[in-house]
Scaffold this motif. Structure first.
Motif, PDB file in Angstrom:
ATOM      1  N   ALA A  66      32.119  61.903  33.140  1.00 48.86           N
ATOM      2  CA  ALA A  66      30.849  61.460  32.612  1.00 48.86           C
ATOM      3  C   ALA A  66      30.662  59.896  32.876  1.00 48.86           C
ATOM      4  O   ALA A  66      29.402  59.523  32.713  1.00 48.86           O
ATOM      5  CB  ALA A  66      31.216  62.019  31.162  1.00 48.86           C
ATOM      6  N   GLN A  67      31.563  59.193  32.690  1.00 51.78           N
ATOM      7  CA  GLN A  67      31.371  57.961  32.708  1.00 51.78           C
ATOM      8  C   GLN A  67      30.860  57.285  34.145  1.00 51.78           C
ATOM      9  O   GLN A  67      30.030  56.412  34.409  1.00 51.78           O
ATOM     10  CB  GLN A  67      32.727  56.757  32.236  1.00 51.78           C
ATOM     11  N   ASP A  68      31.316  57.930  35.102  1.00 50.89           N
ATOM     12  CA  ASP A  68      31.187  57.420  36.470  1.00 50.89           C
ATOM     13  C   ASP A  68      29.603  57.892  36.766  1.00 50.89           C
ATOM     14  O   ASP A  68      28.991  57.171  37.401  1.00 50.89           O
ATOM     15  CB  ASP A  68      32.070  58.251  37.381  1.00 50.89           C
ATOM     16  N   LEU A  69      29.250  59.068  36.444  1.00 53.78           N
ATOM     17  CA  LEU A  69      28.069  59.450  36.350  1.00 53.78           C
ATOM     18  C   LEU A  69      26.879  58.589  35.594  1.00 53.78           C
ATOM     19  O   LEU A  69      25.915  58.209  36.113  1.00 53.78           O
ATOM     20  CB  LEU A  69      27.883  61.020  36.096  1.00 53.78           C
ATOM     21  N   ALA A  70      27.322  58.348  34.601  1.00 56.48           N
ATOM     22  CA  ALA A  70      26.471  57.434  33.839  1.00 56.48           C
ATOM     23  C   ALA A  70      26.316  56.123  34.513  1.00 56.48           C
ATOM     24  O   ALA A  70      25.156  55.560  34.521  1.00 56.48           O
ATOM     25  CB  ALA A  70      27.159  57.259  32.496  1.00 56.48           C
ATOM     26  N   ALA A  71      27.331  55.364  34.819  1.00 57.10           N
ATOM     27  CA  ALA A  71      27.164  54.310  35.472  1.00 57.10           C
ATOM     28  C   ALA A  71      26.679  54.346  37.108  1.00 57.10           C
ATOM     29  O   ALA A  71      26.022  53.205  37.433  1.00 57.10           O
ATOM     30  CB  ALA A  71      28.723  53.907  35.979  1.00 57.10           C
ATOM     31  N   ASP A  72      26.381  55.547  37.434  1.00 56.76           N
ATOM     32  CA  ASP A  72      25.612  55.708  38.654  1.00 56.76           C
ATOM     33  C   ASP A  72      24.034  56.041  38.460  1.00 56.76           C
ATOM     34  O   ASP A  72      23.414  56.135  39.296  1.00 56.76           O
ATOM     35  CB  ASP A  72      26.187  56.839  39.521  1.00 56.76           C
ATOM     36  N   GLY A  73      23.831  56.231  37.287  1.00 58.83           N
ATOM     37  CA  GLY A  73      22.275  56.244  36.694  1.00 58.83           C
ATOM     38  C   GLY A  73      21.859  57.798  36.838  1.00 58.83           C
ATOM     39  O   GLY A  73      20.696  58.155  36.647  1.00 58.83           O
ATOM     40  N   VAL A  74      22.884  58.737  36.605  1.00 55.84           N
ATOM     41  CA  VAL A  74      22.590  59.930  36.447  1.00 55.84           C
ATOM     42  C   VAL A  74      22.549  60.264  34.880  1.00 55.84           C
ATOM     43  O   VAL A  74      23.114  60.057  33.995  1.00 55.84           O
ATOM     44  CB  VAL A  74      23.886  60.759  36.802  1.00 55.84           C
ATOM     45  N   VAL A  75      21.285  60.791  34.588  1.00 53.30           N
ATOM     46  CA  VAL A  75      20.808  61.129  33.076  1.00 53.30           C
ATOM     47  C   VAL A  75      21.076  62.370  32.679  1.00 53.30           C
ATOM     48  O   VAL A  75      21.293  62.601  31.463  1.00 53.30           O
ATOM     49  CB  VAL A  75      19.369  60.762  32.868  1.00 53.30           C
ATOM     50  N   TYR A  76      21.280  63.220  33.938  1.00 49.22           N
ATOM     51  CA  TYR A  76      21.559  64.708  33.404  1.00 49.22           C
ATOM     52  C   TYR A  76      22.535  65.359  34.518  1.00 49.22           C
ATOM     53  O   TYR A  76      22.167  65.063  35.654  1.00 49.22           O
ATOM     54  CB  TYR A  76      20.516  65.684  33.215  1.00 49.22           C
ATOM     55  N   ALA A  77      23.597  66.118  34.270  1.00 47.52           N
ATOM     56  CA  ALA A  77      24.515  66.656  35.170  1.00 47.52           C
ATOM     57  C   ALA A  77      24.922  68.005  34.611  1.00 47.52           C
ATOM     58  O   ALA A  77      25.208  68.106  33.489  1.00 47.52           O
ATOM     59  CB  ALA A  77      25.546  65.624  35.726  1.00 47.52           C
ATOM     60  N   GLU A  78      25.176  68.871  35.830  1.00 49.83           N
ATOM     61  CA  GLU A  78      25.803  70.168  35.548  1.00 49.83           C
ATOM     62  C   GLU A  78      27.231  70.160  36.477  1.00 49.83           C
ATOM     63  O   GLU A  78      26.942  70.102  37.611  1.00 49.83           O
ATOM     64  CB  GLU A  78      25.082  71.173  35.857  1.00 49.83           C
ATOM     65  N   VAL A  79      28.243  69.993  35.765  1.00 50.25           N
ATOM     66  CA  VAL A  79      29.471  70.034  36.546  1.00 50.25           C
ATOM     67  C   VAL A  79      30.215  71.330  36.474  1.00 50.25           C
ATOM     68  O   VAL A  79      30.165  71.821  35.369  1.00 50.25           O
ATOM     69  CB  VAL A  79      30.414  68.579  35.982  1.00 50.25           C
ATOM     70  N   LYS A  80      30.770  71.665  37.472  1.00 50.10           N
ATOM     71  CA  LYS A  80      31.403  72.858  37.930  1.00 50.10           C
ATOM     72  C   LYS A  80      33.008  72.866  37.615  1.00 50.10           C
ATOM     73  O   LYS A  80      33.596  71.729  38.114  1.00 50.10           O
ATOM     74  CB  LYS A  80      31.171  73.443  39.143  1.00 50.10           C
ATOM     75  N   ILE A  81      33.485  73.806  37.220  1.00 47.74           N
ATOM     76  CA  ILE A  81      35.029  73.937  37.057  1.00 47.74           C
ATOM     77  C   ILE A  81      35.408  75.626  37.173  1.00 47.74           C
ATOM     78  O   ILE A  81      34.682  76.225  36.507  1.00 47.74           O
ATOM     79  CB  ILE A  81      35.672  73.299  35.781  1.00 47.74           C
ATOM     80  N   ALA A  82      36.258  75.764  37.997  1.00 48.93           N
ATOM     81  CA  ALA A  82      37.026  77.134  37.965  1.00 48.93           C
ATOM     82  C   ALA A  82      38.067  77.187  37.149  1.00 48.93           C
ATOM     83  O   ALA A  82      39.304  76.680  37.533  1.00 48.93           O
ATOM     84  CB  ALA A  82      37.468  77.574  39.412  1.00 48.93           C
ATOM     85  N   PRO A  83      38.004  77.705  35.975  1.00 46.16           N
ATOM     86  CA  PRO A  83      39.158  77.636  34.652  1.00 46.16           C
ATOM     87  C   PRO A  83      40.306  78.334  35.420  1.00 46.16           C
ATOM     88  O   PRO A  83      41.481  77.824  34.978  1.00 46.16           O
ATOM     89  CB  PRO A  83      38.589  78.474  33.602  1.00 46.16           C
ATOM     90  N   GLU A  84      40.499  79.285  36.089  1.00 45.90           N
ATOM     91  CA  GLU A  84      41.804  79.979  36.552  1.00 45.90           C
ATOM     92  C   GLU A  84      42.626  79.106  37.190  1.00 45.90           C
ATOM     93  O   GLU A  84      43.690  79.390  37.727  1.00 45.90           O
ATOM     94  CB  GLU A  84      41.362  81.350  37.318  1.00 45.90           C
TER      95      GLU A  84
END
Length: 402
Positions: free
Chosen positions: A106-124
């Motif tokens: 989240a910090q890296d995206l904010a520093a890059d100027g990303v104001v909205y993001a959807e991040v993926k994760i595979a829980p298993e």
């Protein structure tokens, strides 16, 4: 049959803005990211820290720069690219590690100027040492909350949501879909299916897809990168995907040809024609978003050169094109990097980058009112401010006409 001008020559770059865009200017632009894997964007230094703390010796280098080089080296195939996740996954098997990398994301995206993001994760993939899937999701959501709060302390605002991913080669997609629905009001905004396309068609998971649609929830499927049109067709027509993860191979359903310049045209501009097949026409007409990841397609060999990437043709044909990072670590990229490479290659200026960004925000898996608020109060004003600053700077740099 659609007629359009091909991409501009280097001499005309920046034609929809004032002059060439540099990376600092692009970094200032508000950006939207829809296709980014949490485990594919971990900081190299963090991996080294986690390895040292756990005694893990499977990393390919002990220096952050060298480790980044190893992850970003060209892959012979998508499958080889996916195998590079293994050492990352080995280090992301406890709550503290997951929370840390989510906060840093989240910090890296904010520093890059990303104001909205959807991040993926595979829980298993994070349950090898006893975490439940619910504990994995809880840890990541906590990290995203911490990271966005820290970013605000430095005057950077971002909103990062989570997509839960099931793997094509696994057999638990219905359970992951149910988990996504149960967390829909706690930061999870949709369900995704990823993994190798060849041999694992999306219809293997049609029960999970149907469950998501019955629950009025959001569905995106990886399709049309490692495999062709049949994968895209199944994802859309059988599984009911709201968005296509990647989708770059839709270009295979578009016939392109060049016409001679029109007689008397002083510029001598060649005109290209495009004839869309039924699937391509359906995707364009229905405004199904394409989560294109140009640098990732280079890394995996889906395209040979960025100049050959279909992103420009698809943009000119007015598909719902979005630009994404996929895996920031493995592709050595960021949203600023993606936009900068496209601007350099295809001559994009502020207006085109704004078009990509609004497309992405329109396609986000949050409510209509939230999307409009970000477009009207964050994205459009942000681009307008950069456009004005950039135009003014270009005016004062120009040669004196007198």
């Amino acid at each position: 049959m659609t007629r359009y001008l091909p991409s501009a020559s280097p001499a005309r770059r920046g034609r929809d803005g004032a002059g060439r865009l540099d990376r600092d200017t692009i970094r200032r632009l508000p950006k939207v990211l829809l296709h980014d894997h949490l485990d594919g964007g971990v900081r190299p230094a963090t991996l080294l820290d986690l390895a040292a703390a756990s005694g893990y010796s499977g990393l390919a280098a002990t220096d952050p720069g060298a480790l980044q080089d190893w992850f970003a080296a060209p892959a012979a195939s998508t499958e080889e690219h996916l195998r590079r996740f293994e050492p990352i996954l080995e280090l992301l098997q406890d709550r503290a590690a997951l929370t840390r990398v989510a906060a840093e994301c989240a910090q890296d995206l904010a520093a890059d100027g990303v104001v909205y993001a959807e991040v993926k994760i595979a829980p298993e993939q994070h349950t090898r040492q006893g975490l439940t899937r619910e504990q994995v999701v809880d840890a990541v959501l906590e990290g995203l909350r911490v990271g966005t709060a820290r970013a605000r302390l430095f005057g950077r605002s971002t909103d990062v949501r989570l997509l839960l991913t099931a793997l094509r080669q696994a057999a638990d997609s219905l359970e992951i879909a149910d988990l996504a629905v149960r967390y829909r009001h706690r930061g999870v905004v949709g369900f995704d299916i990823a993994g190798p396309e060849a041999g694992y068609p999306p219809t293997r998971h049609i029960s999970a897809c149907e469950y998501i649609k019955r629950e009025n929830f959001n569905l995106t499927l990886h399709a049309g990168e490692g495999f062709g049109l049949s994968s895209i067709w199944e994802a859309i027509q059988w599984c009911g995907a709201d968005r296509l993860g990647q989708g770059v191979r839709i270009i295979d359903d578009i016939a392109l040809s060049d016409e001679e310049p029109a007689e008397g045209d002083p510029a001598g501009a060649a005109v290209r024609t495009a004839k869309l097949g039924q699937l391509a026409a359906y995707i364009r007409d229905k405004r199904i978003p394409l989560e294109l990841c140009p640098t990732s397609n280079l890394t995996t060999g889906a395209v040979a050169r960025l100049a050959d990437h279909p992103v420009d043709v698809l943009r000119r044909l007015r598909f719902r094109v979005t630009v994404n990072t996929d895996n920031r670590l493995l592709n050595r990229t960021s949203m600023t990097g993606e936009f900068a490479r496209l601007a350099d290659t295809f001559g994009y200026g502020v207006d085109t980058l704004s078009w990509f960004t609004v497309n992405a925000m329109k396609s986000a898996f949050i409510g209509h009112d939230e999307r409009l608020a970000l477009i009207d109060h964050v994205i459009k004003p942000g681009y307008a401010a950069v456009r004005a600053d950039h135009a003014g700077a270009a005016f004062f740099r120009r040669e004196d006409p007198w």
